[in-house]
Design an enzyme around this catalytic site. Structure first.
Site, PDB file in Angstrom:
ATOM      1  N   ALA A  59       1.493   3.367  -2.118  1.00 11.07           N
ATOM      2  CA  ALA A  59       2.007   2.001  -2.220  1.00 11.07           C
ATOM      3  C   ALA A  59       3.094   1.927  -3.267  1.00 11.07           C
ATOM      4  O   ALA A  59       3.221   2.818  -4.105  1.00 11.07           O
ATOM      5  CB  ALA A  59       0.870   1.046  -2.601  1.00 11.07           C
ATOM      6  N   ASN A  60       3.888   0.873  -3.213  1.00  6.24           N
ATOM      7  CA  ASN A  60       4.816   0.549  -4.299  1.00  6.24           C
ATOM      8  C   ASN A  60       4.097  -0.349  -5.299  1.00  6.24           C
ATOM      9  O   ASN A  60       3.163  -1.059  -4.935  1.00  6.24           O
ATOM     10  CB  ASN A  60       6.013  -0.228  -3.752  1.00  6.24           C
ATOM     11  CG  ASN A  60       6.977   0.652  -2.988  1.00  6.24           C
ATOM     12  OD1 ASN A  60       6.674   1.786  -2.632  1.00  6.24           O
ATOM     13  ND2 ASN A  60       8.140   0.120  -2.729  1.00  6.24           N
ATOM     14  N   ARG A  61       4.569  -0.352  -6.520  1.00  7.07           N
ATOM     15  CA  ARG A  61       4.072  -1.311  -7.511  1.00  7.07           C
ATOM     16  C   ARG A  61       4.681  -2.664  -7.209  1.00  7.07           C
ATOM     17  O   ARG A  61       5.893  -2.807  -7.217  1.00  7.07           O
ATOM     18  CB  ARG A  61       4.543  -0.917  -8.898  1.00  7.07           C
ATOM     19  CG  ARG A  61       3.792   0.201  -9.515  1.00  7.07           C
ATOM     20  CD  ARG A  61       4.245   0.355 -10.978  1.00  7.07           C
ATOM     21  NE  ARG A  61       3.910   1.684 -11.461  1.00  7.07           N
ATOM     22  CZ  ARG A  61       2.679   2.053 -11.796  1.00  7.07           C
ATOM     23  NH1 ARG A  61       1.672   1.202 -11.714  1.00  7.07           N
ATOM     24  NH2 ARG A  61       2.451   3.284 -12.217  1.00  7.07           N
ATOM     25  N   SER A  62       3.855  -3.621  -6.928  1.00 10.16           N
ATOM     26  CA  SER A  62       4.354  -4.980  -6.719  1.00 10.16           C
ATOM     27  C   SER A  62       3.216  -5.956  -6.913  1.00 10.16           C
ATOM     28  O   SER A  62       2.158  -5.806  -6.301  1.00 10.16           O
ATOM     29  CB  SER A  62       4.920  -5.128  -5.294  1.00 10.16           C
ATOM     30  OG  SER A  62       5.171  -6.483  -5.003  1.00 10.16           O
TER      31      SER A  62
END
Ligand code: C5P
Length: 222
Positions: free
Chosen positions: A29-32
């Site tokens: 995942a991306n950091r968001s």
């Protein structure tokens, strides 16, 4: 009665990360945090718009007055966005994973005792913003993308505007020292075909309010 400049308008918003499964128990995942996208959805609803928010996995409540479709992966997010279009405007604030694992295993990957880690093969995910930007039937009157960058913010944002056929790009510097990632404040620039607007640092709610006001000005009254 409150000022509702987006009354009668439909707005589609993406927010949060996507999770791309590796196996049944792991993902990339991306950091968001989803804070900025969710704040935009809430502000658009408060301004009278009918808002459809396509949200990846976040630890945030569904914003008040907003219809939320919860998704996990980029492919699910694209399908939900397509189903929600056409609309008057779309704001793509999600941090979509650029790649997914080519063959998601049906079983948990186990250590095999050899000390040799498994290798993963990746394939590119669909680009939701670019897909919508290049599709005349789906494209809203106003298409807004985001560009979170750690270097060359302006150059990267301008190339995204062109490549993805967005009308505006909201660009921000998310390098670690800014504290923007996961934080409450944001410093953005709005890039359009006609120029660059630098906004002062403000909290994500205020960025959302100003962006929504600008969207309302662009769309005009009904
Ligand atoms: O290329 P980059 O991911 O930095 O572009 C950011 C913009 O593109 C954001 O608006 C993001 O929501 C959108 N995007 C997308 N689908 C992807 C990758 C990015 O909609 N697969």
């Amino acid at each position: 009665s409150p000022y509702r400049p987006l009354a009668g308008r439909r707005i589609v918003i993406t927010s949060g990360p996507t999770h791309e499964p590796i196996d049944p128990v792991r993902y990339i995942a991306n950091r968001s945090s989803g804070k900025q996208g969710h704040a935009i959805a809430a502000a658009a609803a408060a301004a009278g718009a009918e808002v459809l928010l396509v949200a990846g996995p976040v630890n945030l409540p569904d914003p008040y007055g907003v219809t939320v479709v919860h998704v996990e992966t980029a492919r699910e997010m694209l399908a939900a966005v397509k189903a929600a279009l056409p609309a008057d405007a779309a704001v793509m604030a999600a941090a979509v994973a650029d790649w997914r694992v080519a063959s998601e295993g049906g079983q948990k990957i186990k250590k095999d005792g050899s000390g040799k880690p498994p290798s993963l093969e990746f394939v590119e995910n669909p680009d939701i913003l670019a897909t919508v930007g290049h599709d005349e039937a789906l494209r809203p009157k106003l298409l807004v993308g985001f560009a979170a960058e750690t270097q060359n913010v302006l150059e990267n944002a301008q190339s995204k505007l062109v490549r993805k056929r967005a009308d505006w790009i909201v660009a921000n510097d998310v390098s670690a020292e800014t504290g923007i990632m996961g934080g409450d404040a944001n410093t953005v620039r709005i890039i359009t075909a006609s120029g660059i607007e630098d906004w002062p640092s403000m909290d994500k709610q205020e960025v959302a309010t100003r962006l929504v006001r600008r969207i309302a000005d662009f769309l005009g009254g009904l």
